[in-house]
Design a protein around this motif. Structure first.
Motif, PDB file in Angstrom:
ATOM      1  N   VAL A 290      64.351 -32.122  30.735  1.00 27.32           N
ATOM      2  CA  VAL A 290      64.951 -33.409  30.334  1.00 27.32           C
ATOM      3  C   VAL A 290      65.895 -33.238  29.132  1.00 27.32           C
ATOM      4  N   PRO A 291      65.421 -32.650  28.001  1.00 30.70           N
ATOM      5  CA  PRO A 291      66.376 -32.525  26.874  1.00 30.70           C
ATOM      6  C   PRO A 291      67.542 -31.592  27.156  1.00 30.70           C
ATOM      7  N   SER A 292      67.307 -30.504  27.919  1.00 26.12           N
ATOM      8  CA  SER A 292      68.416 -29.572  28.197  1.00 26.12           C
ATOM      9  C   SER A 292      69.511 -30.283  28.979  1.00 26.12           C
ATOM     10  N   ILE A 293      69.102 -31.059  29.971  1.00 24.63           N
ATOM     11  CA  ILE A 293      70.092 -31.763  30.798  1.00 24.63           C
ATOM     12  C   ILE A 293      70.754 -32.880  29.994  1.00 24.63           C
ATOM     13  N   TYR A 294      69.956 -33.548  29.199  1.00 26.45           N
ATOM     14  CA  TYR A 294      70.512 -34.646  28.388  1.00 26.45           C
ATOM     15  C   TYR A 294      71.620 -34.123  27.477  1.00 26.45           C
ATOM     16  N   THR A 306      81.577 -26.604  30.284  1.00 21.41           N
ATOM     17  CA  THR A 306      80.220 -26.270  30.764  1.00 21.41           C
ATOM     18  C   THR A 306      79.305 -27.495  30.812  1.00 21.41           C
ATOM     19  N   THR A 307      79.845 -28.671  30.627  1.00 26.08           N
ATOM     20  CA  THR A 307      79.032 -29.894  30.694  1.00 26.08           C
ATOM     21  C   THR A 307      78.218 -29.937  31.993  1.00 26.08           C
ATOM     22  N   THR A 308      76.978 -30.431  31.884  1.00 25.01           N
ATOM     23  CA  THR A 308      76.176 -30.656  33.083  1.00 25.01           C
ATOM     24  C   THR A 308      76.707 -31.905  33.784  1.00 25.01           C
ATOM     25  N   ARG A 309      77.269 -31.708  34.962  1.00 22.54           N
ATOM     26  CA  ARG A 309      77.849 -32.844  35.695  1.00 22.54           C
ATOM     27  C   ARG A 309      76.988 -33.234  36.894  1.00 22.54           C
ATOM     28  N   ARG A 310      76.108 -32.309  37.331  1.00 24.11           N
ATOM     29  CA  ARG A 310      75.279 -32.604  38.503  1.00 24.11           C
ATOM     30  C   ARG A 310      73.855 -32.132  38.231  1.00 24.11           C
ATOM     31  N   ILE A 311      72.873 -32.971  38.612  1.00 22.59           N
ATOM     32  CA  ILE A 311      71.494 -32.481  38.602  1.00 22.59           C
ATOM     33  C   ILE A 311      70.943 -32.590  40.013  1.00 22.59           C
ATOM     34  N   ILE A 312      70.289 -31.520  40.400  1.00 26.74           N
ATOM     35  CA  ILE A 312      69.793 -31.387  41.773  1.00 26.74           C
ATOM     36  C   ILE A 312      68.270 -31.255  41.625  1.00 26.74           C
ATOM     37  N   VAL A 313      67.559 -32.344  41.931  1.00 32.22           N
ATOM     38  CA  VAL A 313      66.148 -32.447  41.551  1.00 32.22           C
ATOM     39  C   VAL A 313      65.272 -32.418  42.799  1.00 32.22           C
ATOM     40  N   HIS A 314      64.160 -31.670  42.719  1.00 32.94           N
ATOM     41  CA  HIS A 314      63.263 -31.645  43.872  1.00 32.94           C
ATOM     42  C   HIS A 314      62.742 -33.053  44.145  1.00 32.94           C
ATOM     43  N   GLU A 315      62.739 -33.428  45.430  1.00 33.10           N
ATOM     44  CA  GLU A 315      62.437 -34.826  45.773  1.00 33.10           C
ATOM     45  C   GLU A 315      61.051 -35.271  45.296  1.00 33.10           C
ATOM     46  N   SER A 316      60.110 -34.313  45.189  1.00 30.82           N
ATOM     47  CA  SER A 316      58.740 -34.703  44.824  1.00 30.82           C
ATOM     48  C   SER A 316      58.628 -35.137  43.356  1.00 30.82           C
ATOM     49  N   ILE A 317      59.572 -34.722  42.518  1.00 27.31           N
ATOM     50  CA  ILE A 317      59.486 -35.115  41.097  1.00 27.31           C
ATOM     51  C   ILE A 317      60.659 -36.010  40.685  1.00 27.31           C
ATOM     52  N   ARG A 324      62.255 -40.472  32.960  1.00 31.70           N
ATOM     53  CA  ARG A 324      62.336 -39.873  31.621  1.00 31.70           C
ATOM     54  C   ARG A 324      63.792 -39.745  31.147  1.00 31.70           C
ATOM     55  N   LEU A 325      64.658 -39.352  32.046  1.00 27.55           N
ATOM     56  CA  LEU A 325      66.059 -39.170  31.645  1.00 27.55           C
ATOM     57  C   LEU A 325      66.700 -40.522  31.307  1.00 27.55           C
ATOM     58  N   LEU A 326      66.384 -41.528  32.139  1.00 23.78           N
ATOM     59  CA  LEU A 326      66.968 -42.858  31.889  1.00 23.78           C
ATOM     60  C   LEU A 326      66.497 -43.416  30.548  1.00 23.78           C
ATOM     61  N   GLU A 327      65.244 -43.106  30.213  1.00 22.43           N
ATOM     62  CA  GLU A 327      64.724 -43.599  28.934  1.00 22.43           C
ATOM     63  C   GLU A 327      65.528 -42.992  27.778  1.00 22.43           C
ATOM     64  N   LEU A 328      65.818 -41.670  27.864  1.00 21.67           N
ATOM     65  CA  LEU A 328      66.628 -41.018  26.819  1.00 21.67           C
ATOM     66  C   LEU A 328      68.045 -41.606  26.774  1.00 21.67           C
ATOM     67  N   TYR A 329      68.619 -41.779  27.967  1.00 22.91           N
ATOM     68  CA  TYR A 329      69.983 -42.338  28.021  1.00 22.91           C
ATOM     69  C   TYR A 329      70.037 -43.713  27.363  1.00 22.91           C
ATOM     70  N   SER A 330      68.975 -44.508  27.560  1.00 19.11           N
ATOM     71  CA  SER A 330      68.998 -45.895  27.078  1.00 19.11           C
ATOM     72  C   SER A 330      69.040 -45.949  25.554  1.00 19.11           C
ATOM     73  N   ARG A 331      68.582 -44.878  24.893  1.00 21.71           N
ATOM     74  CA  ARG A 331      68.630 -44.933  23.428  1.00 21.71           C
ATOM     75  C   ARG A 331      69.617 -43.928  22.828  1.00 21.71           C
TER      76      ARG A 331
END
Ligand code: NAD
Length: 515
Positions: A290-294, A306-317, A324-331
């Motif tokens: 979460v923090p690395s991608i943020y 080198t900005t992270t422009r895409r995240i490819i996440v396993h469907e199960s998580i 968690r990421l949206l919570e960080l983005y919101s603040r």
């Protein structure tokens, strides 16, 4: 949005003065400062206020600058490399002394946060240190000769004038990556910075000028020509006196530069756009992911190659990760990048804001869903936006483009092979990462069947390259390499020699000469 406005004018003049930048500055240097072309006002993206004025060089002035830079090569190439290293060491020390002021100027001029500005200057210092060591290690090889009493060897010689054309987002680090190596390799440098960041270029050139004069060398070794890419840039691309063009910028720009330089059989290093992706495995440690991608997505307001422009996440998580990421983005604290509370400053200009907003409309039109952000913040004269996450299914056409802004695409995968195919399924090939605790997955990602990028990280994000490694990317990123490892070889010419000490004539490949 936070704002600290106090004593703006006073702070700006203190920073500029301490670095020898004036209200009006000539934009050309090759031992003397000159510039009588178009005057351009340099505007800070923080408040939209004018910082200073720069007078561009004319094509005639450019020619004079190149003549002097080229002449300086004739003597600089004969200085022993370790002595050249001493000059680079002193430039590094001067950067250390000016670190705070230069970082502030970077922040004022292009809007990255002060902590990132300090990081950029640290990167300059680090590459100087690396180059100093390198100045005693510009080694060639000896190979066994197929002939008796012969030696086969190669050695590396200085190349010539290196034209360094830089982008706005790392206004000074890219110059230093090229210049520190070029100088120890015995080359001289002619820098054309982005027209959006000429003041930091003037400040750095003054630092190098002072050091070169102190050592009694020709300051034209580090020359500068500020002007439009379409005129000054093209003069660099087409002039055979420029042995190597190191170009950092967009893919269309690199395509143009590459063609022109190739046309005259010049050399080039192309460092072009990226489309960084991070694969988040179901075996990932989310406290790392979460923090690395943020940081990778919002750092420098999404304006890193080198900005992270895409995240490819396993469907199960996917849902847990998204929450968690949206919570960080919101603040996310957005505002004046000189204020340590803020993690995101402005975009570089209004064009960049509009490009982001247009891309968001295109994402929606192509079936993507906006999860958060993507609004322009109301700040007079400034260019602040909220960082955006868009959920997409696979690499939509817009996802394959580099939108140089904090716009992150979220997609899911079922198998690791599918995730790697998504990661590789874009035209760019700069930076990539996987977050996983599964060694088989990480080894697959790093194997020939894995990431096709120049940078492939495990359990750390896509941005923030260290100078010790060679930096660059594949496919439309251009294939160039700068910075550490053996990237120095691009700044030198290789010479292969056979030395016969047998006292007889013996031809290669066993050819018998009967006279
Ligand atoms: P840009 O392409 O607009 O400009 C880059 C430089 O090219 C500027 O100095 C510009 O004046 C110059 N230029 C324009 N026309 C030219 C011409 N005809 N000949 C020679 N030079 C010319 O890029 P930008 O907006 O400043 O920077 C953002 C882009 O740079 C992004 O695509 C980013 O990914 C890329 N970038 C890549 C790297 C890397 O190492 N791969 C690093 C930083 C930025």
């Amino acid at each position: 949005m936070n704002d600290i406005n106090e004593s703006w004018g006073w702070v700006v003049s203190q920073v500029l003065n301490s670095l020898g930048v004036f209200e009006t500055n000539p934009g050309g240097f090759s031992g003397e400062w000159a510039g009588s072309g178009k005057a351009q006002r340099v505007v800070s993206p923080i408040h939209g206020e004018v910082l200073a004025t720069v007078v561009n060089v004319t094509p005639q002035e450019f020619d004079g600058i190149l003549v002097k830079c080229h002449q300086a090569f004739a003597s600089w190439k004969l200085v022993p490399a370790p002595k050249r290293g001493e000059v680079v060491k002193e430039i590094g020390d001067a950067l250390r002394r000016n670190k705070a002021a230069l970082a502030e100027l970077i922040t004022l001029e292009m809007g990255k946060t002060l902590r990132e500005g300090l990081g950029e200057v640290q990167e300059m210092i680090d590459i100087c240190d690396l180059a100093v060591g390198l100045s005693r290690q510009l080694y060639g090889l000896t190979m066994p000769s197929e002939r008796r009493m012969h030696r086969l060897q190669e050695q590396w010689h200085p190349l010539g004038v290196v034209g360094v054309i830089t982008a706005f987002n790392f206004p000074v680090a890219v110059w230093s990556w090229n210049t520190a190596l070029a100088l120890v390799c015995g080359d001289t440098v002619l820098w054309k910075p982005s027209s959006r960041t000429p003041l930091t270029a003037i400040a750095c050139t003054k630092i190098a000028e002072k050091v070169l004069l102190e050592f009694g060398f020709d300051p034209a070794i580090c020359s500068l020509a500020i002007g439009k890419g379409s005129d000054i840039g093209d003069l660099i691309n087409t002039d055979p006196r420029v042995a190597l063009v190191s170009y950092t910028g967009s893919v269309p720009g690199g395509r143009h530069v590459g063609k022109l330089v190739q046309e005259r059989f010049g050399r080039h290093i192309l460092e072009l756009g990226g489309n960084g992706a991070v694969i988040v495995s179901d075996k990932a440690d989310l406290d790392i992911a979460v923090p690395s991608i943020y940081f990778g997505a919002i750092g420098t307001s999404g304006q890193r190659c080198t900005t992270t422009r895409r995240i490819i996440v396993h469907e199960s998580i996917a849902e847990a990760f998204k929450t968690r990421l949206l919570e960080l983005y919101s603040r996310t604290a957005i505002g004046d990048p000189r204020d340590g509370k803020n993690l995101m400053g402005p975009l570089v200009d209004a064009v960049a804001v509009n490009t982001m907003l247009d891309a968001i409309e295109t994402v929606k039109a192509q079936g993507g869903k906006i999860l958060c952000g993507g609004e322009k913040l109301p700040a007079a004269g400034a260019c602040y936006v909220t960082p955006c996450i868009a959920e997409v299914i696979g690499n939509l056409p817009i996802v394959k483009e580099e939108t140089f802004a904090p716009l992150l695409y979220f997609m899911t995968y079922k198998t690791i092979e599918e995730a790697i195919a998504l990661q590789n399924g874009v035209p760019q090939g700069l930076s990539s990462a996987i977050i996983t605790n599964d060694q088989r997955e990480s080894e697959l990602f790093l194997s020939a069947a894995g990431s096709d990028c120049g940078i492939a990280n495990v359990n750390t994000g896509t941005s923030g390259a260290e100078i010790g490694g060679a930096f660059g990317g594949e496919k439309e990123t251009g294939g160039g390499r700068e910075s550490g490892s053996d990237a120095w070889k691009a700044y030198m010419r290789r010479q292969t020699s056979v030395i016969n000490f047998s006292g007889q004539v013996e031809l290669a490949q066993g050819i018998i000469l009967e006279l």
